[in-house]
Design a protein around this motif. Structure first.
Motif, PDB file in Angstrom:
ATOM      1  N   VAL A 154       0.840  -1.199   0.000  1.00 28.15           N
ATOM      2  CA  VAL A 154       0.000   0.000   0.000  1.00 28.15           C
ATOM      3  C   VAL A 154       0.879   1.255   0.000  1.00 28.15           C
ATOM      4  O   VAL A 154       0.614   2.210  -0.741  1.00 28.15           O
ATOM      5  N   ASP A 155       1.933   1.253   0.795  1.00 34.12           N
ATOM      6  CA  ASP A 155       2.858   2.388   0.839  1.00 34.12           C
ATOM      7  C   ASP A 155       3.508   2.618  -0.533  1.00 34.12           C
ATOM      8  O   ASP A 155       3.585   3.750  -1.011  1.00 34.12           O
ATOM      9  N   ILE A 156       3.951   1.555  -1.168  1.00 35.96           N
ATOM     10  CA  ILE A 156       4.563   1.661  -2.502  1.00 35.96           C
ATOM     11  C   ILE A 156       3.557   2.220  -3.508  1.00 35.96           C
ATOM     12  O   ILE A 156       3.880   3.104  -4.305  1.00 35.96           O
ATOM     13  N   LEU A 157       2.334   1.721  -3.453  1.00 35.25           N
ATOM     14  CA  LEU A 157       1.298   2.188  -4.377  1.00 35.25           C
ATOM     15  C   LEU A 157       0.967   3.658  -4.139  1.00 35.25           C
ATOM     16  O   LEU A 157       0.776   4.420  -5.093  1.00 35.25           O
ATOM     17  N   GLN A 158       0.908   4.074  -2.883  1.00 33.11           N
ATOM     18  CA  GLN A 158       0.643   5.479  -2.582  1.00 33.11           C
ATOM     19  C   GLN A 158       1.753   6.375  -3.110  1.00 33.11           C
ATOM     20  O   GLN A 158       1.488   7.447  -3.675  1.00 33.11           O
ATOM     21  N   LYS A 159       3.002   5.947  -2.951  1.00 31.10           N
ATOM     22  CA  LYS A 159       4.128   6.731  -3.477  1.00 31.10           C
ATOM     23  C   LYS A 159       4.070   6.808  -4.998  1.00 31.10           C
ATOM     24  O   LYS A 159       4.329   7.862  -5.591  1.00 31.10           O
ATOM     25  N   SER A 160       3.730   5.698  -5.636  1.00 25.70           N
ATOM     26  CA  SER A 160       3.616   5.694  -7.102  1.00 25.70           C
ATOM     27  C   SER A 160       2.512   6.641  -7.548  1.00 25.70           C
ATOM     28  O   SER A 160       2.685   7.410  -8.501  1.00 25.70           O
ATOM     29  N   ALA A 170      -5.381   8.344 -14.882  1.00 27.06           N
ATOM     30  CA  ALA A 170      -6.531   7.904 -15.683  1.00 27.06           C
ATOM     31  C   ALA A 170      -6.232   6.559 -16.345  1.00 27.06           C
ATOM     32  O   ALA A 170      -7.079   5.661 -16.353  1.00 27.06           O
ATOM     33  N   ALA A 171      -5.043   6.417 -16.884  1.00 29.19           N
ATOM     34  CA  ALA A 171      -4.660   5.143 -17.518  1.00 29.19           C
ATOM     35  C   ALA A 171      -4.584   4.023 -16.481  1.00 29.19           C
ATOM     36  O   ALA A 171      -5.017   2.895 -16.743  1.00 29.19           O
ATOM     37  N   ALA A 172      -4.065   4.326 -15.300  1.00 24.91           N
ATOM     38  CA  ALA A 172      -3.961   3.320 -14.241  1.00 24.91           C
ATOM     39  C   ALA A 172      -5.338   2.825 -13.828  1.00 24.91           C
ATOM     40  O   ALA A 172      -5.521   1.632 -13.554  1.00 24.91           O
ATOM     41  N   GLY A 173      -6.304   3.727 -13.803  1.00 27.94           N
ATOM     42  CA  GLY A 173      -7.663   3.352 -13.416  1.00 27.94           C
ATOM     43  C   GLY A 173      -8.323   2.396 -14.383  1.00 27.94           C
ATOM     44  O   GLY A 173      -9.311   1.748 -14.039  1.00 27.94           O
ATOM     45  N   LYS A 174      -7.787   2.290 -15.579  1.00 29.77           N
ATOM     46  CA  LYS A 174      -8.361   1.406 -16.604  1.00 29.77           C
ATOM     47  C   LYS A 174      -7.630   0.072 -16.713  1.00 29.77           C
ATOM     48  O   LYS A 174      -8.027  -0.784 -17.500  1.00 29.77           O
ATOM     49  N   LEU A 175      -6.554  -0.098 -15.937  1.00 29.20           N
ATOM     50  CA  LEU A 175      -5.788  -1.345 -16.031  1.00 29.20           C
ATOM     51  C   LEU A 175      -6.583  -2.520 -15.481  1.00 29.20           C
ATOM     52  O   LEU A 175      -7.197  -2.406 -14.419  1.00 29.20           O
ATOM     53  N   PRO A 176      -6.551  -3.651 -16.165  1.00 27.36           N
ATOM     54  CA  PRO A 176      -7.211  -4.845 -15.624  1.00 27.36           C
ATOM     55  C   PRO A 176      -6.309  -5.491 -14.570  1.00 27.36           C
ATOM     56  O   PRO A 176      -5.286  -6.083 -14.889  1.00 27.36           O
ATOM     57  N   LEU A 177      -6.672  -5.325 -13.313  1.00 27.00           N
ATOM     58  CA  LEU A 177      -5.879  -5.877 -12.224  1.00 27.00           C
ATOM     59  C   LEU A 177      -6.578  -7.104 -11.656  1.00 27.00           C
ATOM     60  O   LEU A 177      -7.809  -7.208 -11.705  1.00 27.00           O
ATOM     61  N   GLY A 178      -5.778  -7.994 -11.091  1.00 23.22           N
ATOM     62  CA  GLY A 178      -6.341  -9.134 -10.387  1.00 23.22           C
ATOM     63  C   GLY A 178      -7.065  -8.658  -9.132  1.00 23.22           C
ATOM     64  O   GLY A 178      -6.902  -7.517  -8.688  1.00 23.22           O
ATOM     65  N   GLU A 179      -7.840  -9.554  -8.543  1.00 24.25           N
ATOM     66  CA  GLU A 179      -8.641  -9.202  -7.364  1.00 24.25           C
ATOM     67  C   GLU A 179      -7.760  -8.680  -6.218  1.00 24.25           C
ATOM     68  O   GLU A 179      -8.065  -7.671  -5.603  1.00 24.25           O
ATOM     69  N   ARG A 180      -6.675  -9.376  -5.927  1.00 21.55           N
ATOM     70  CA  ARG A 180      -5.782  -8.982  -4.828  1.00 21.55           C
ATOM     71  C   ARG A 180      -5.145  -7.620  -5.095  1.00 21.55           C
ATOM     72  O   ARG A 180      -5.086  -6.761  -4.230  1.00 21.55           O
ATOM     73  N   GLU A 181      -4.649  -7.436  -6.339  1.00 22.38           N
ATOM     74  CA  GLU A 181      -4.005  -6.186  -6.701  1.00 22.38           C
ATOM     75  C   GLU A 181      -4.996  -5.028  -6.658  1.00 22.38           C
ATOM     76  O   GLU A 181      -4.685  -3.948  -6.159  1.00 22.38           O
ATOM     77  N   ALA A 182      -6.219  -5.258  -7.166  1.00 23.61           N
ATOM     78  CA  ALA A 182      -7.238  -4.207  -7.158  1.00 23.61           C
ATOM     79  C   ALA A 182      -7.594  -3.808  -5.720  1.00 23.61           C
ATOM     80  O   ALA A 182      -7.777  -2.618  -5.432  1.00 23.61           O
ATOM     81  N   ALA A 183      -7.664  -4.786  -4.823  1.00 25.97           N
ATOM     82  CA  ALA A 183      -7.971  -4.486  -3.421  1.00 25.97           C
ATOM     83  C   ALA A 183      -6.870  -3.645  -2.793  1.00 25.97           C
ATOM     84  O   ALA A 183      -7.141  -2.691  -2.054  1.00 25.97           O
ATOM     85  N   LEU A 184      -5.613  -3.970  -3.096  1.00 27.59           N
ATOM     86  CA  LEU A 184      -4.492  -3.185  -2.553  1.00 27.59           C
ATOM     87  C   LEU A 184      -4.475  -1.770  -3.112  1.00 27.59           C
ATOM     88  O   LEU A 184      -4.223  -0.810  -2.383  1.00 27.59           O
ATOM     89  N   VAL A 185      -4.758  -1.630  -4.387  1.00 27.71           N
ATOM     90  CA  VAL A 185      -4.833  -0.295  -4.985  1.00 27.71           C
ATOM     91  C   VAL A 185      -5.964   0.491  -4.317  1.00 27.71           C
ATOM     92  O   VAL A 185      -5.801   1.677  -3.981  1.00 27.71           O
ATOM     93  N   GLY A 186      -7.096  -0.148  -4.120  1.00 30.99           N
ATOM     94  CA  GLY A 186      -8.218   0.503  -3.451  1.00 30.99           C
ATOM     95  C   GLY A 186      -7.835   0.998  -2.066  1.00 30.99           C
ATOM     96  O   GLY A 186      -8.165   2.139  -1.687  1.00 30.99           O
ATOM     97  N   ARG A 187      -7.125   0.171  -1.302  1.00 32.15           N
ATOM     98  CA  ARG A 187      -6.666   0.581   0.034  1.00 32.15           C
ATOM     99  C   ARG A 187      -5.696   1.748  -0.057  1.00 32.15           C
ATOM    100  O   ARG A 187      -5.755   2.679   0.737  1.00 32.15           O
ATOM    101  N   ALA A 188      -4.806   1.686  -1.033  1.00 34.01           N
ATOM    102  CA  ALA A 188      -3.805   2.750  -1.189  1.00 34.01           C
ATOM    103  C   ALA A 188      -4.485   4.082  -1.504  1.00 34.01           C
ATOM    104  O   ALA A 188      -4.105   5.121  -0.952  1.00 34.01           O
ATOM    105  N   LEU A 189      -5.471   4.057  -2.358  1.00 32.20           N
ATOM    106  CA  LEU A 189      -6.133   5.302  -2.759  1.00 32.20           C
ATOM    107  C   LEU A 189      -7.069   5.820  -1.673  1.00 32.20           C
ATOM    108  O   LEU A 189      -7.314   7.020  -1.593  1.00 32.20           O
ATOM    109  N   ALA A 190      -7.576   4.924  -0.848  1.00 28.55           N
ATOM    110  CA  ALA A 190      -8.470   5.331   0.234  1.00 28.55           C
ATOM    111  C   ALA A 190      -7.712   5.959   1.402  1.00 28.55           C
ATOM    112  O   ALA A 190      -8.253   6.749   2.155  1.00 28.55           O
ATOM    113  N   GLY A 191      -6.421   5.557   1.532  1.00 28.03           N
ATOM    114  CA  GLY A 191      -5.652   6.017   2.697  1.00 28.03           C
ATOM    115  C   GLY A 191      -4.793   7.142   2.365  1.00 28.03           C
ATOM    116  O   GLY A 191      -4.273   7.948   2.979  1.00 28.03           O
TER     117      GLY A 191
END
Length: 191
Positions: A154-160, A170-191
């Motif tokens: 989550v920290d790495i994703l927030q820094k990215s 915008a491009a990142a939001g359209k990437l097809p991510l796996g369930e685990r990866e999408a959940a981590l991205v969601g946590r990173a963006l929420a925090g």
């Protein structure tokens, strides 16, 4: 890549170039500059010559490794450009782009966005299990190792995300991510 066996850094250069061209088009740049395209190809030139394990473990050594690599990539790329007859001005522009000294400019942001997008699209799913393995190797409970790996990711994703501009996000939001990866991205963006 596209059904062909190629060395990893060549594949990386192709992926990065693809993102640079897409983001440039999204930015309204019909014909990306040659310097921008060279930067994409030269971003990891000869990276295999300095493997990560040639530096000590730890964050400080990791950051030094990355800084040394940027300098080496810039030096190699601009040397090759000079040998091919490119003017000094073009060489200096590529050097600034590779060294990330042009982040406030459109081309610099395109390169940064493309680097983050290659990570999200091509490296993220493979990187997370390595974090989990490192956390588990430290011993202790598997749930604690999972929580530690999640927190690091989550920290790495927030820094990215902070490095990325609107086009990259915008491009990142359209990437097809796996369930685990999408959940981590969601946590990173929420925090």
């Amino acid at each position: 890549v596209d059904g062909q066996q190629v060395p990893y850094e060549l594949a990386y250069a192709r992926w990065l170039t693809g993102w640079v061209l897409r983001l440039a088009a999204d930015a309204g740049i019909e014909e990306p500059s040659e310097e921008l395209r060279i930067t994409a190809r030269g971003q990891h030139v000869e990276r295999w010559k300095v493997p990560r394990n040639s530096y000590p473990e730890g964050r400080t050594a990791y950051l030094q490794w990355r800084e040394d690599l940027k300098k080496a990539h810039a030096a190699t790329t601009t040397r090759l450009m000079a040998e091919a007859g490119y003017p000094e001005e073009s060489c200096k522009r590529v050097e600034k782009l590779i060294l990330k000294k042009a982040l406030k400019k459109t081309e610099g942001q395109i390169v940064e966005d493309a680097l983050c997008l290659v990570f999200l699209e091509r490296q993220f799913a493979e990187f997370f299990p390595k974090l989990l393995e490192q956390a588990a190797a430290a011993g202790g409970d598997p749930a604690a190792a999972q929580a530690e790996a999640d927190a690091k990711m989550v920290d790495i994703l927030q820094k990215s995300w902070k490095k990325m501009g609107p086009l990259g996000r915008a491009a990142a939001g359209k990437l097809p991510l796996g369930e685990r990866e999408a959940a981590l991205v969601g946590r990173a963006l929420a925090g």
